[in-house]
Design an enzyme around this catalytic site. Structure first.
Site, PDB file in Angstrom:
ATOM      1  N   ASP A  12      -9.103   9.187  21.541  1.00 17.07           N
ATOM      2  CA  ASP A  12     -10.450   9.334  20.997  1.00 17.07           C
ATOM      3  C   ASP A  12     -10.987  10.751  21.052  1.00 17.07           C
ATOM      4  OD1 ASP A  12     -10.878   9.542  23.771  1.00 17.07           O
ATOM      5  OD2 ASP A  12     -12.941   8.852  23.534  1.00 17.07           O
TER       6      ASP A  12
ATOM      7  N   ASP B 183       7.112 -17.810 -14.635  1.00 19.95           N
ATOM      8  CA  ASP B 183       6.672 -16.437 -14.379  1.00 19.95           C
ATOM      9  C   ASP B 183       5.214 -16.417 -13.929  1.00 19.95           C
ATOM     10  OD1 ASP B 183       6.865 -13.417 -14.697  1.00 19.95           O
ATOM     11  OD2 ASP B 183       5.244 -13.895 -16.081  1.00 19.95           O
TER      12      ASP B 183
ATOM     13  N   THR C 275      -9.305   8.393  29.239  1.00 19.19           N
ATOM     14  CA  THR C 275     -10.762   8.502  29.194  1.00 19.19           C
ATOM     15  C   THR C 275     -11.307   8.179  27.807  1.00 19.19           C
ATOM     16  OG1 THR C 275     -10.648  10.214  30.880  1.00 19.19           O
ATOM     17  CG2 THR C 275     -12.716   9.998  29.672  1.00 19.19           C
TER      18      THR C 275
ATOM     19  N   CYS D  46      10.285 -10.577 -16.896  1.00 20.84           N
ATOM     20  CA  CYS D  46       8.993 -10.011 -16.497  1.00 20.84           C
ATOM     21  C   CYS D  46       8.932  -9.859 -14.985  1.00 20.84           C
ATOM     22  CB  CYS D  46       7.863 -10.921 -16.975  1.00 20.84           C
ATOM     23  SG  CYS D  46       6.269 -10.464 -16.280  1.00 20.84           S
TER      24      CYS D  46
ATOM     25  N   ASP E 275      -4.402   7.210  25.507  1.00 20.65           N
ATOM     26  CA  ASP E 275      -5.193   8.155  26.272  1.00 20.65           C
ATOM     27  C   ASP E 275      -5.991   7.324  27.290  1.00 20.65           C
ATOM     28  OD1 ASP E 275      -6.748  10.520  26.940  1.00 20.65           O
ATOM     29  OD2 ASP E 275      -8.362   9.580  25.805  1.00 20.65           O
TER      30      ASP E 275
ATOM     31  N   ASP F  46      -6.434  -3.999 -14.475  1.00 25.84           N
ATOM     32  CA  ASP F  46      -6.735  -5.262 -13.813  1.00 25.84           C
ATOM     33  C   ASP F  46      -5.646  -5.738 -12.861  1.00 25.84           C
ATOM     34  OD1 ASP F  46      -9.225  -5.643 -14.751  1.00 25.84           O
ATOM     35  OD2 ASP F  46      -8.738  -7.166 -16.237  1.00 25.84           O
ATOM     36  N   CYS F  47      -4.590  -4.964 -12.675  1.00 30.18           N
ATOM     37  CA  CYS F  47      -3.540  -5.397 -11.766  1.00 30.18           C
ATOM     38  C   CYS F  47      -2.741  -4.190 -11.309  1.00 30.18           C
ATOM     39  CB  CYS F  47      -2.613  -6.419 -12.425  1.00 30.18           C
ATOM     40  SG  CYS F  47      -1.676  -5.749 -13.815  1.00 30.18           S
TER      41      CYS F  47
ATOM     42  N   CYS G 258      -0.965  -2.339 -13.957  1.00 30.63           N
ATOM     43  CA  CYS G 258      -1.815  -1.447 -14.747  1.00 30.63           C
ATOM     44  C   CYS G 258      -1.816  -0.049 -14.145  1.00 30.63           C
ATOM     45  CB  CYS G 258      -3.254  -1.959 -14.776  1.00 30.63           C
ATOM     46  SG  CYS G 258      -3.495  -3.527 -15.603  1.00 30.63           S
TER      47      CYS G 258
ATOM     48  N   CYS H 298       6.324  -9.157 -13.090  1.00 26.99           N
ATOM     49  CA  CYS H 298       4.940  -9.131 -12.608  1.00 26.99           C
ATOM     50  C   CYS H 298       4.818  -9.619 -11.165  1.00 26.99           C
ATOM     51  CB  CYS H 298       4.052  -9.972 -13.514  1.00 26.99           C
ATOM     52  SG  CYS H 298       3.711  -9.185 -15.104  1.00 26.99           S
TER      53      CYS H 298
END
Length: 767
Positions: free
Chosen positions: A657, A743, A461, A415, A459, A25-26, A29, A417
């Site tokens: 391109d 925190d 063209t 911590c 570039d 979830d983060c 993790c 985080c």
């Protein structure tokens, strides 16, 4: 990481595997899962996608069984399933499932569904600790309060409120036990994760710090603060989970742009079929209001097509036979028949999703640095906490309980985080903001490179110009009308597929000129074409040099042609038996926004140069029109050399391109492909501009700079708050609950600051 897994490349015996990993979830993790797998012998090239919940590794099976990877992931608390062996074509060789729980990061609840297992099953299933409700796919898409971690927050919150109420209205002893109960219930899943991470070789984690701090607070009689700390930590988990779910919903939203069914034409009749069953060459009917089911080319009909879901361009663009349309775009006016030109798995939306996935997995150098800093920071703070516990009481005779309390507060300050999430949160927001506006960047490293760019090489063209010639001048000689000249030229060119011929035909069509029928057309290789036209005899459309050599163009006509050629235009002479009729001039015109984009770049302190294989006259004319320095007659190798030369003065962004641009795109610090470019250019480039607007080049640089500025702000917020509360905790000014609030507050501030980028519009100007 051990030496077996630290190599830059996989062993020759390595096989690529992929798993689905749930419970992340983060950013922390993903970092824990990556760290656990990197410790497995024989593993290399570990890629963990938080948004896609996917793990990919290269594994030397002569040294390690794939189940060892599953056990490693399960040991730090994530559910792993769907093992598949990948070939070069990503083909699934086999599909095996696994399950592992005991969540290893803040952001999960695993206090329910406790199933203890040991080892791995015979079918590749990993059962190392506990499965938990959060990992249940059925919880995906639910509101936070309906998930297990949300219910845990509500439960601990109710217990905490009940404890405070009992303190006011009931005996103090009852309130004390209510606070202890609230603390223990909320701390239990955290402590279990901490032990799982400790067994996996990760002692310095927020779970461990929380467990020690809350347990220590209970021991010294600070049960009220211990319960509050645990509750605030659980709230932080919920916030992280909600933020990640929102980010994942953005990825899922891209998939929702694609219709599930399509109307395939079979014997001229539409038949509804699954969109993913379409093949190249199929023709589909797209009714007004329908989404285009696959990338293709219009073969019948003309209609406005809303491409904003794909390119971010809000104004519908008219699409007629021969024009390309993107999967996911919306037909707004009339029915279209579209021929499929790409397999469903390779349509524009799928390619965008792949780019986003690659971007998320490509970690920025700053992110890697912050990760290394966080690994040092946490042990450093733990060391200071130990000194705070021992030195004042032993050296100065001060009370142990006071300094133990302050040391526990320090542990919560340890911590990282907010620091860890500071970079990936900003990068993810920046990439999402860009993707919504047709600016695709393949990862944090690309964002950093774009922000650092001080030179842009273009570039010509198809990049600075439209990529197709258009008629700019029709000069009829005395005795002839302009419409007559254009009609005869279009008649002669009607059977040719040459770009100049198509441009003349389009010009005649746009002016609604009646084009007479031509016959007996004859090509004059390298010089032009001629044809018989009823009532006019044989008409020729040739180069000025050919007309002069045949004595059909006098000095006055040659002078007029030379004057047009000096402005970078290609000139053809229309002549017949009666002599020259006139001149038609054509040029690949600059894009409408090219000049403004070059000025915009200059205002941002970025210099621009055009690299083209075209002749010097044309290059000079285009360069003068849009205000850019130019180098002409460059082969692909010459462009490569030019990029190397420019790189000596600082980072260079190359925008192109075509296939011939691919080497230069790869050599540049940052290669950017225009969205209409070739597949080779798009695959080689580090970024892509989907809307084919030169103005999006400064917009991309502006977005990258805003993202890097946001990262610097986030790091300052995280480290600044940590520094302040580190000092105040040692001095006893702030306690446990203030420390955890700081925190959590830092994490919320950093996340909120990063989310500001979602609303940032880099096309509005500025530096």
């Amino acid at each position: 990481m051990n030496k077996d897994s630290a190599g830059d490349s996989a062993s020759t015996n390595s096989i690529r595997y992929e798993w689905s990993v749930s419970g992340m979830d983060c950013a922390a993790c993903a970092s824990k899962a990556r760290g656990a797998v990197e410790r497995v012998t024989g593993v290399s090239d570990v890629q963990v996608s938080l948004m896609k919940e996917r793990l990919r590794v290269s594994l030397d099976e002569t040294r390690t069984d794939p189940r060892a990877v599953e056990r490693a992931v399960g040991a730090v608390g994530y559910s792993v399933s769907g093992r598949r062996r990948l070939s070069g074509s990503e083909e699934t060789q086999h599909d095996e499932t696994g399950d592992a729980g005991a969540c290893g990061c803040s952001g999960h609840d695993d206090h329910s569904h406790d199933h203890a297992h040991g080892g791995a099953g015979e079918k590749g299933q990993a059962h190392p600790a506990h499965a938990h409700a959060h990992d249940d796919p059925s919880e995906r898409g639910l509101s936070w309060w309906r998930k297990s971690k949300g219910r845990l927050v509500l439960l601990t919150g109710v217990l905490l409120a009940a404890a405070w109420a009992s303190e006011l209205f009931v005996a103090p002893g009852t309130a004390r036990w209510a606070f202890v109960a609230a603390c223990l219930i909320g701390l239990f899943p955290v402590a279990r994760r901490a032990l799982a991470l400790l067994r996996a070789g990760m002692p310095f984690t927020i779970e461990m710090l929380m467990t020690i701090a809350a347990s220590g607070a209970l021991i010294i009689g600070a049960e009220q603060e211990a319960a509050l700390v645990v509750f605030l930590f659980a709230v932080g988990e919920v916030l992280e989970g909600v933020a990640t779910d929102q980010a994942r919903s953005g990825i899922r939203g891209l998939l929702k742009l694609l219709p599930r069914t399509a109307l395939r034409l079979e014997d001229g009749r539409p038949r509804e079929v699954p969109a993913d069953s379409l093949s190249i060459g199929d023709e589909v009917l797209v009714r007004p209001g329908d989404r285009v089911p696959a990338d293709g080319t219009v073969v019948a009909g003309s209609s406005g097509v809303d491409e904003s879901p794909v390119t971010g361009e809000s104004v519908p663009r008219t699409r007629a036979p021969g024009d390309e349309v993107f999967a996911g775009s919306v037909n707004t006016e009339a029915a279209l028949t579209v021929e499929v030109t790409r397999e469903p798995a390779d349509n524009t939306i799928a390619r965008i999703i792949r780019l986003v996935e690659e971007a998320e997995e490509a970690r920025a150098p700053t992110e890697r640095f912050i990760d290394r800093l966080a690994r040092i920071y946490m042990p450093f703070v733990v060391g200071i906490a130990v000194l705070v516990v021992l030195v004042p009481p032993l050296a100065l005779g001060l009370p142990f309980d006071v300094w133990i309390y302050r040391a526990l507060a320090l542990l919560l300050i340890g911590c990282p985080c907010a620091l860890v999430i500071s970079v990936p949160a900003a990068i993810a927001s920046g990439l999402s903001s860009g993707a919504r506006r047709g600016l695709l960047m393949k990862g944090g490293a690309v964002v950093e490179a774009a922000a650092a760019a001080r030179q842009v090489a273009f570039d010509k063209t198809g990049t600075l110009t439209q990529g197709r010639p258009v008629v700019t001048d029709v000069v009829a000689f005395e005795g002839h009308a302009r419409e007559e000249l254009l009609a005869l030229a279009a008649a002669v060119e009607s059977g040719s597929s040459h770009p100049l011929a198509r441009a003349i035909l389009v010009a005649a069509e746009d002016e609604e000129i009646d084009v007479p029928l031509a016959s007996a057309a004859e090509a004059l290789p390298g010089h032009g074409v001629s044809a018989e036209i009823a009532g006019r005899g044989r008409i020729h459309v040739t180069s000025p040099a050919r007309a002069r050599s045949e004595g059909r163009l006098g000095e006055e006509g040659l002078a007029a042609a030379a004057g047009l050629e000096e402005t970078g235009k290609t000139v053809v002479v229309v002549h017949g038996g009666d002599g020259p009729l006139g001149l038609v001039a054509l040029r690949d015109e600059p894009r409408e926004d090219a000049a403004a984009a070059i000025r915009d770049l200059a205002g941002m302190g970025v210099t621009s140069i055009m690299l083209t294989g075209d002749n010097a006259l044309t290059a000079a004319a285009i360069g003068k029109t849009i205000g850019i320095e130019q180098r002409a007659r460059l082969m692909p190798a010459d462009k490569l050399s030019a990029i190397r030369e420019l790189s000596g003065a600082g980072p260079v962004m190359m925008v192109g391109d075509g296939i011939n641009d691919a080497p230069a795109l790869k050599q540049a610090s940052l290669g950017v492909a225009m969205g209409s470019g070739t597949d080779v250019a798009l695959e080689t480039a580090d970024a892509a501009i989907l809307r084919d607007r030169v103005a999006d080049v400064p917009a991309m640089i502006r977005l990258a700079r805003a993202t890097m500025s946001n990262i610097h702000q986030n790091v300052a917020i995280a480290l600044g708050l940590k520094g302040v509360f580190l000092v105040t905790s040692i001095l006893g000014v702030t306690g446990l609950w203030i420390a955890i609030l700081a925190d959590t507050g830092a994490t919320v501030l950093v996340t909120a600051n990063a989310l500001r980028l979602l609303a940032y519009d880099p096309t509005r100007g500025g530096k």
